[in-house]
Design an enzyme around this catalytic site. Structure first.
Site, PDB file in Angstrom:
ATOM      1  N   LYS A   1      84.405 105.597  22.412  1.00 31.07           N
ATOM      2  CA  LYS A   1      83.258 105.823  24.136  1.00 31.07           C
ATOM      3  C   LYS A   1      84.016 104.229  24.530  1.00 31.07           C
ATOM      4  O   LYS A   1      83.704 104.582  26.115  1.00 31.07           O
ATOM      5  CB  LYS A   1      83.312 106.718  23.540  1.00 31.07           C
ATOM      6  CG  LYS A   1      83.341 107.794  23.289  1.00 31.07           C
ATOM      7  CD  LYS A   1      81.810 108.141  22.468  1.00 31.07           C
ATOM      8  CE  LYS A   1      82.527 110.279  21.365  1.00 31.07           C
ATOM      9  NZ  LYS A   1      81.345 110.735  21.318  1.00 31.07           N
TER      10      LYS A   1
ATOM     11  N   GLN B   1      75.694 110.479  18.319  1.00 32.75           N
ATOM     12  CA  GLN B   1      75.709 110.266  18.265  1.00 32.75           C
ATOM     13  C   GLN B   1      75.985 111.120  17.097  1.00 32.75           C
ATOM     14  O   GLN B   1      75.049 110.643  15.513  1.00 32.75           O
ATOM     15  CB  GLN B   1      77.223 109.216  17.511  1.00 32.75           C
ATOM     16  CG  GLN B   1      79.064 109.104  17.105  1.00 32.75           C
ATOM     17  CD  GLN B   1      79.990 110.030  18.056  1.00 32.75           C
ATOM     18  OE1 GLN B   1      79.521 109.552  18.587  1.00 32.75           O
ATOM     19  NE2 GLN B   1      80.388 110.674  17.364  1.00 32.75           N
TER      20      GLN B   1
ATOM     21  N   ASP C   1      76.089 115.165  26.704  1.00 34.70           N
ATOM     22  CA  ASP C   1      76.891 115.575  26.085  1.00 34.70           C
ATOM     23  C   ASP C   1      76.986 116.973  25.905  1.00 34.70           C
ATOM     24  O   ASP C   1      78.255 117.490  25.671  1.00 34.70           O
ATOM     25  CB  ASP C   1      76.976 115.758  24.481  1.00 34.70           C
ATOM     26  CG  ASP C   1      77.436 114.100  23.505  1.00 34.70           C
ATOM     27  OD1 ASP C   1      78.774 114.096  24.134  1.00 34.70           O
ATOM     28  OD2 ASP C   1      76.929 113.892  22.780  1.00 34.70           O
TER      29      ASP C   1
END
Ligand code: NAP
Length: 282
Positions: free
Chosen positions: A52, A96, A119
């Site tokens: 990422k 995460q 997200d």
């Protein structure tokens, strides 16, 4: 059978995004900022996070990594998120998963300001998606839709069957296909006679987490098969679809690796740009 090349499609999308980001950051005279929070040293998370950060560099997004101890108290993590929510130079915040036991993922995700939830996992963004409103869509299902679009595969009028009903893949996937006017069936671990449904699918999206689970006899001739699964088998990455028996029957199929995976990160970049734009426009 045509192979859906997620790697090439993701590269193209990131190149377009890099151009757009150049123009936007000049126009608004500010960088786009993404904060990535990783708690602990989960090896898979480390790889995802590194990819990422690398993608941010490629497209021109400023990223900040917060690598925190896996003994961090939930309150401390929430304080860090609160600080990032208040920063004008951070437009997206990503936590995460998985988190260590003492941190409740739902509570942590809900602490992210909705407009920075790149997200798309928060209840606010999920609710908007279900209601058909503009939203930050979870990256993996958004990536699947982008692949279908890129290859000219129209979901309208088709029977799409989604296997898996997680909040991060299956459920948002089903809603996106529904919005694209497919007729959608969602299957899960309690579905009786799964093959009866998979054989009806014009578009079959598989997100189970079981290596080579879908076999050729479960798929209709000419189907489009999208394999979201990522399973590590004896050191190699494999999907939920048994590629050898399924691919001869398909019109299109995604490989693993090189299918949906690279699209997820490209969509994260795209969501971060969308979050930035929305925040610039107020
Ligand atoms: P998850 O939360 O474990 O959900 C798995 C889903 O599959 C559940 O809804 C489960 O049903 C269903 N399922 C399990 N066994 C089944 C069976 N035998 N028959 C039918 N349905 C079954 O997993 P996830 O987070 O959605 O991820 C799914 C897969 O996608 C994993 O391999 C993951 O690594 C991969 N993934 C890939 C990407 C990417 O970027 N390519 C991103 C995210 C996830 P119940 O609800 O009844 O338990």
């Amino acid at each position: 059978m045509q192979l859906i090349d997620g790697k090439a499609t993701a590269t193209l999308i990131k190149q377009r995004l890099a151009d757009e980001i150049k123009q936007l950051t000049q126009k608004y005279e500010s960088e786009i900022g993404l904060a990535v929070i990783m708690v602990g040293d989960n090896p898979a998370s480390q790889i995802y996070v590194a990819n990422k950060i690398k993608s941010c560099e490629e497209v021109g997004i400023h990223s900040e990594l917060f690598h925190l101890s896996d003994s961090i108290a939930e309150e401390e993590l929430l304080d860090i998120i609160d600080g990032l929510n208040r920063r004008d130079d951070i437009h997206g915040i990503l936590v995460q998963l998985p988190l260590p036991r003492q941190c409740d993922p739902a509570r942590v995700i809900e602490a992210i300001a909705p407009e920075k939830d790149v997200d798309g996992f928060s209840y606010g963004q999920m609710g908007r998606l279900v209601a058909g409103k503009e939203s930050l869509v979870p990256c993996t299902p958004r990536g699947v839709m982008a692949l279908l679009e890129h290859y000219g595969i129209q979901p309208a009028g088709k029977h799409a069957v989604v296997i898996g009903r997680s909040n991060i893949v299956g459920k948002p996937m089903a809603h996106l296909l529904l919005q694209a006017n497919a007729t959608v069936t969602v299957c899960h671990s309690r579905t009786a006679d799964l093959a009866q449904f998979t054989r009806m699918a014009d578009i079959l999206v598989v997100a189970i987490g079981k290596a080579d689970f879908i076999t050729g006899d479960m798929v209709k001739e000419g189907a489009v098969v999208i394999d979201v699964g990522m399973n590590r088998l004896e050191g190699r990455l494999t999907g939920d679809v048994d590629f050898a028996s399924v691919s001869p029957k398909c019109s299109y199929i995604t490989p693993v690796p090189g299918g949906v995976g690279p699209m997820t990160i490209a969509m994260l970049m795209s969501n971060t740009v969308e979050a930035y734009l929305a925040q610039q426009r107020g």
